[in-house]
Scaffold this motif. Structure first.
Motif, short mmCIF file in Angstrom:
data_model
loop_
_atom_site.label_atom_id
_atom_site.label_comp_id
_atom_site.label_asym_id
_atom_site.label_seq_id
_atom_site.Cartn_x
_atom_site.Cartn_y
_atom_site.Cartn_z
N ASN A 91 -2.62 -3.84 5.87
CA ASN A 91 -2.31 -2.61 5.14
C ASN A 91 -2.57 -2.83 3.65
O ASN A 91 -1.71 -3.37 2.95
CB ASN A 91 -0.85 -2.20 5.35
CG ASN A 91 -0.52 -1.91 6.80
OD1 ASN A 91 0.13 -2.70 7.46
ND2 ASN A 91 -0.98 -0.79 7.31
N TYR A 100 0.81 -1.22 0.00
CA TYR A 100 0.00 0.00 0.00
C TYR A 100 0.85 1.27 0.00
O TYR A 100 0.31 2.37 -0.17
CB TYR A 100 -1.02 -0.03 1.13
CG TYR A 100 -0.57 0.50 2.48
CD1 TYR A 100 -1.39 1.39 3.18
CD2 TYR A 100 0.61 0.11 3.08
CE1 TYR A 100 -1.01 1.87 4.43
CE2 TYR A 100 1.00 0.57 4.31
CZ TYR A 100 0.17 1.46 4.99
OH TYR A 100 0.54 1.93 6.23
N GLU A 145 -8.03 4.40 -1.84
CA GLU A 145 -8.24 4.29 -0.40
C GLU A 145 -7.19 3.36 0.20
O GLU A 145 -6.84 2.34 -0.36
CB GLU A 145 -9.64 3.75 -0.09
CG GLU A 145 -10.76 4.67 -0.54
CD GLU A 145 -12.13 4.20 -0.04
OE1 GLU A 145 -12.22 3.74 1.12
OE2 GLU A 145 -13.09 4.29 -0.81
N GLU A 146 -6.69 3.78 1.39
CA GLU A 146 -5.72 2.98 2.13
C GLU A 146 -6.40 2.36 3.35
O GLU A 146 -7.18 3.01 4.04
CB GLU A 146 -4.57 3.87 2.59
CG GLU A 146 -3.78 4.52 1.46
CD GLU A 146 -2.71 5.47 1.96
OE1 GLU A 146 -2.55 5.59 3.19
OE2 GLU A 146 -2.05 6.11 1.11
N TRP A 147 -6.10 1.08 3.58
CA TRP A 147 -6.65 0.33 4.72
C TRP A 147 -5.53 0.04 5.71
O TRP A 147 -4.47 -0.43 5.32
CB TRP A 147 -7.24 -0.98 4.21
CG TRP A 147 -7.55 -2.00 5.28
CD1 TRP A 147 -6.73 -3.00 5.70
CD2 TRP A 147 -8.74 -2.11 6.04
NE1 TRP A 147 -7.35 -3.75 6.66
CE2 TRP A 147 -8.59 -3.23 6.91
CE3 TRP A 147 -9.93 -1.38 6.09
CZ2 TRP A 147 -9.58 -3.63 7.81
CZ3 TRP A 147 -10.92 -1.78 6.97
CH2 TRP A 147 -10.75 -2.89 7.82
N SER A 148 -5.76 0.35 6.97
CA SER A 148 -4.75 0.03 7.97
C SER A 148 -5.44 -0.35 9.28
O SER A 148 -6.35 0.32 9.72
CB SER A 148 -3.81 1.21 8.21
OG SER A 148 -4.54 2.33 8.67
N THR A 172 -16.39 -4.74 3.60
CA THR A 172 -15.05 -5.30 3.78
C THR A 172 -15.14 -6.50 4.72
O THR A 172 -15.80 -6.43 5.75
CB THR A 172 -14.09 -4.25 4.36
OG1 THR A 172 -14.00 -3.15 3.45
CG2 THR A 172 -12.72 -4.82 4.63
N LEU A 203 -15.49 0.29 2.78
CA LEU A 203 -14.83 1.30 1.97
C LEU A 203 -15.56 2.63 2.12
O LEU A 203 -16.77 2.66 2.37
CB LEU A 203 -14.87 0.90 0.50
CG LEU A 203 -13.93 -0.19 0.00
CD1 LEU A 203 -14.43 -0.72 -1.35
CD2 LEU A 203 -12.52 0.34 -0.14
N PHE A 217 -12.95 -6.75 -0.35
CA PHE A 217 -13.63 -5.46 -0.23
C PHE A 217 -14.27 -5.04 -1.56
O PHE A 217 -13.78 -5.37 -2.63
CB PHE A 217 -12.67 -4.38 0.26
CG PHE A 217 -11.31 -4.40 -0.36
CD1 PHE A 217 -11.02 -3.65 -1.48
CD2 PHE A 217 -10.30 -5.16 0.20
CE1 PHE A 217 -9.75 -3.66 -2.05
CE2 PHE A 217 -9.02 -5.17 -0.34
CZ PHE A 217 -8.75 -4.42 -1.48
#
Length: 270
Positions: A251, A17, A267-270, A222, A236, A209
């Motif tokens: 991530n 990411y 979009e960033e997922w963490s 998600t 999301l 997702f």
């Protein structure tokens, strides 16, 4: 995150990411599949050299680094032709390699390098269960998925992959299958059946997702895979289908796709 330079859907992705690669896809600005390649540094996208063959709905080595990945199959102009072409990326340029045995699009792809990649399912047409393994030189057919489908979510490597969701033809599904390097085994389904979804992660921890239901309603849900079952988590920010994706279950990155029209949103997922 930072927006793609070119809005598009049915884009492939690989990397992490903070070091991702997005390539190919359908761009409304071109009115056709494109070869555009962009690199993400955790903040912004930078345009790089294009694929040799412009195409959309191609597969990618999801967990390969953004400096050494593989792009394969897809739909190319003119006339929405299904292709078996394979290209490798060395961080600067794309180079054509030996073709897939079965021309197809909308397949799953798993791999941690550009020398060991799994391609599975997709639309040939018709919808197929065919699985092929790349050894750095050639593709070899191996054991098929238990359920033929296209628009599959994907995660993992060539020896430990996960295929989830997708469309069997008449309907979307939540079916999940695990690959052990030899065979596919059915495991617990997604909580929400859908196709054209994004995926990230390495077995036994994966992320699913976005996507769409059979009426093409966009989805933002998600779900996290723990090696046994899927658990719903935060959505999301923007519901979408047919996006690029990469990263881990902790991530991840979602970019492009269709929110009603092709988008540049990341979009960033963490």
């Amino acid at each position: 995150g930072g927006a793609l330079n070119t809005s598009r859907e049915n884009i492939a992705g690989s990397g992490t990411y903070t070091a991702a690669l997005g390539f190919g896809g359908y761009a409304p600005s071109a009115g056709a599949p494109v070869g555009d390649t962009e690199s993400y540094n955790g903040t912004s996208w930078t345009e790089l050299n294009n694929l040799t063959t412009a195409r959309a709905s191609l597969g990618g080595a999801l967990n390969a680094p953004n400096t050494a990945t593989l792009g394969f199959g897809g739909i190319k102009p003119p006339g929405a032709t299904y292709t078996n072409e394979t290209e490798t990326w060395n961080g600067t340029n794309w180079t054509e390699l030996n073709n897939l045995n079965t021309s197809r699009a909308l397949m799953g792809g798993a791999g941690s390098s550009n020398t060991a990649v799994l391609a599975f399912g997709g639309n040939a047409p018709p919808v197929t269960a065919v699985t092929e393994l790349w050894n750095g030189t050639n593709w070899t057919e191996v054991n098929d998925l238990n359920t033929a489908r296209k628009e599959i979510g994907d995660a993992g490597t060539s020896t430990a992959a996960l295929a989830f969701g997708g469309e069997t033809g008449p309907a979307v599904t939540g079916i999940s299958e695990s690959w052990n390097g030899t065979n596919w085994t059915e495991v617990n389904d997604l909580n929400t059946a859908r196709g054209a979804l994004g995926g990230a992660g390495l077995q036994p921890a994966a992320l699913a997702f976005g996507g769409r239901n059979h009426s093409d309603t966009k989805d933002a849900e998600t779900e996290i895979w723990n090696g046994t079952s899927w658990t719903e988590n935060s959505d999301l920010s923007t519901a979408r289908r047919s996006m690029g994706s990469c990263g881990t279950s902790a991530n991840a990155l979602a970019f492009g796709g269709n929110t009603g029209s092709p988008t540049t949103a990341t979009e960033e997922w963490s």
